[in-house]
Design an enzyme around this catalytic site. Structure first.
Site, PDB file in Angstrom:
ATOM      1  N   LYS A 211      30.390   7.817  -0.118  1.00 53.52           N
ATOM      2  CA  LYS A 211      31.256   6.818   0.521  1.00 53.52           C
ATOM      3  C   LYS A 211      30.669   5.431   0.287  1.00 53.52           C
ATOM      4  CE  LYS A 211      31.425   6.004   5.140  1.00 53.52           C
ATOM      5  NZ  LYS A 211      31.063   4.564   5.199  1.00 53.52           N
TER       6      LYS A 211
ATOM      7  N   GLU B 296      31.388   1.246   1.295  1.00 54.23           N
ATOM      8  CA  GLU B 296      32.129   0.311   2.161  1.00 54.23           C
ATOM      9  C   GLU B 296      32.630  -0.883   1.366  1.00 54.23           C
ATOM     10  OE1 GLU B 296      29.999  -0.935   5.661  1.00 54.23           O
ATOM     11  OE2 GLU B 296      29.569   1.130   6.259  1.00 54.23           O
TER      12      GLU B 296
ATOM     13  N   ASP C  84      26.863   8.863   2.590  1.00 54.38           N
ATOM     14  CA  ASP C  84      27.193   7.442   2.777  1.00 54.38           C
ATOM     15  C   ASP C  84      26.171   6.573   2.036  1.00 54.38           C
ATOM     16  OD1 ASP C  84      28.597   5.360   3.848  1.00 54.38           O
ATOM     17  OD2 ASP C  84      27.976   5.706   5.928  1.00 54.38           O
TER      18      ASP C  84
ATOM     19  N   GLU D 242      38.626   1.773   9.552  1.00 55.10           N
ATOM     20  CA  GLU D 242      37.896   1.680  10.826  1.00 55.10           C
ATOM     21  C   GLU D 242      38.331   0.452  11.627  1.00 55.10           C
ATOM     22  OE1 GLU D 242      33.668   2.255  10.539  1.00 55.10           O
ATOM     23  OE2 GLU D 242      33.324   1.639  12.619  1.00 55.10           O
TER      24      GLU D 242
ATOM     25  N   ASP E  79      25.696   6.506   7.413  1.00 56.56           N
ATOM     26  CA  ASP E  79      24.532   5.651   7.636  1.00 56.56           C
ATOM     27  C   ASP E  79      24.421   5.261   9.114  1.00 56.56           C
ATOM     28  OD1 ASP E  79      26.591   3.826   7.785  1.00 56.56           O
ATOM     29  OD2 ASP E  79      25.778   2.431   6.293  1.00 56.56           O
ATOM     30  N   SER E  80      25.388   5.717   9.927  1.00 56.51           N
ATOM     31  CA  SER E  80      25.257   5.577  11.387  1.00 56.51           C
ATOM     32  C   SER E  80      24.019   6.335  11.868  1.00 56.51           C
ATOM     33  CB  SER E  80      26.509   6.114  12.095  1.00 56.51           C
ATOM     34  OG  SER E  80      26.846   7.396  11.602  1.00 56.51           O
TER      35      SER E  80
HETATM   36  O1  KIV Z   1      28.285   5.838   9.044  1.00 57.35           O
HETATM   37  C1  KIV Z   1      29.244   6.384   9.609  1.00 57.35           C
HETATM   38  O2  KIV Z   1      29.073   7.249  10.471  1.00 57.35           O
HETATM   39  C2  KIV Z   1      30.583   5.966   9.234  1.00 57.35           C
HETATM   40  C3  KIV Z   1      31.722   6.518  10.033  1.00 57.35           C
HETATM   41  C4  KIV Z   1      31.766   5.864  11.335  1.00 57.35           C
HETATM   42  C5  KIV Z   1      33.008   6.438   9.323  1.00 57.35           C
HETATM   43  O3  KIV Z   1      30.746   5.200   8.348  1.00 57.35           O
END
Ligand code: KIV
Length: 282
Positions: free
Chosen positions: A115, A117, A85, A184, A46-47
């Protein structure tokens, strides 16, 4: 292509044998590059909200945007393990909604897992998604979807309470069935303790050298996101400067009438040219 290579559970076999190396990707080109380079897995993170969509954090990205990025990455990296994510509020409201949204990453985004969090607070949800047959990657430490609560993008686990919580979170998530754990921005020695305590692989980002693997954001590795350069990032290419130089040269060549050259242009036969010129005269 062995189906096992595309199973997230194949990563567990690598623990203690070889470092796992992962990268984020968001589009066809970054996905192709990641596959050609040979990463163990790709995270469609989600970055994307920051490095692709230009937002200051990851909060505002939604399911539809994430699914589009996943679909495109799946086209560019057909033979690489791909994890999607789950965005903010796609798994926190109810277990049922979390399963449905995780399922969309598999059915529509063609991902091999998702993924999520958080620590103990998401363990029941993680367990429900895993029971539905969708592999889950955990993510503890600095969790950007909780950066408002954490007071910013800060290193986690520096106090005894916070370190104890991270260790507990790791164990609870392992019990809930995650196939791996992203850690992280956590001090190296603490990630070492966590890595040694659990049987699933730990993948570090700003978590020092003792995790079972490493992950970085694509744009950080190739130097395409100058807005932020965290201490833990190693930039292997000055992409922004290199791209800018190339773009400026293109402008200059056009202004100086140095582009396009004859060899970059198409030809017409003398006969057709003569006829068209005559038709203009009439
Ligand atoms: O969203 C993302 O890119 C991440 C990574 C930094 C692990 O969660």
């Amino acid at each position: 292509m062995s189906l096992f290579k595309l199973s997230p559970y194949s990563l567990i076999e690598k623990k203690g044998k070889e470092p796992i190396v992962a990268i984020t990707a968001y589009d066809y080109v970054s996905a192709r590059l990641a596959e050609d380079a040979g990463f163990d897995f790709i995270l469609i993170g989600d970055s994307a909200n920051m490095v692709i969509l230009g937002e200051p954090d990851t909060y505002s990205i939604g399911m539809e945007e994430m699914l589009l990025f996943c679909k495109v990455v799946s086209r560019g990296a057909t033979n690489t393990l791909r994890i999607g994510d789950m965005p903010f509020l796609s798994y926190q409201v109810s277990k049922e909604e979390a399963i449905l949204n995780a399922g969309r990453f598999v059915k529509e985004g063609r991902c091999h897992g998702v993924k999520v969090e958080g620590g103990e607070e998401v363990a029941e949800t993680v367990s429900a998604i895993v029971k539905a047959g969708i592999p889950v990657l955990g993510h503890i430490g600095l969790t950007p979807q909780r950066s408002m609560e954490l007071g910013g993008l800060k290193v986690q686990g520096k106090t005894i309470e916070s370190a104890q919580k991270l260790l507990n979170d790791a164990m609870v998530l392992e019990e809930a069935g995650v196939f791996g754990l992203i850690i992280e921005c956590v001090p190296s020695e603490l990630s070492k303790v966590i890595t040694e305590k659990i049987k699933i692989p730990t993948i570090g980002i700003g978590a020092g050298p003792y995790t079972d693997g490493q992950i970085l954001v694509f744009h950080d590795v190739v130097g395409l996101y100058p807005e932020m350069r965290p201490k833990f990032v190693r930039t292997y290419f000055r992409g922004y400067e290199a791209f800018k130089k190339a773009l400026k040269e293109f402008i200059e060549d056009c202004k100086n009438k140095n582009f396009p050259l004859e060899k970059e242009s198409f030809k017409i036969s003398e006969k057709v040219l003569k006829q068209i010129k005559n038709s203009v005269k009439c």
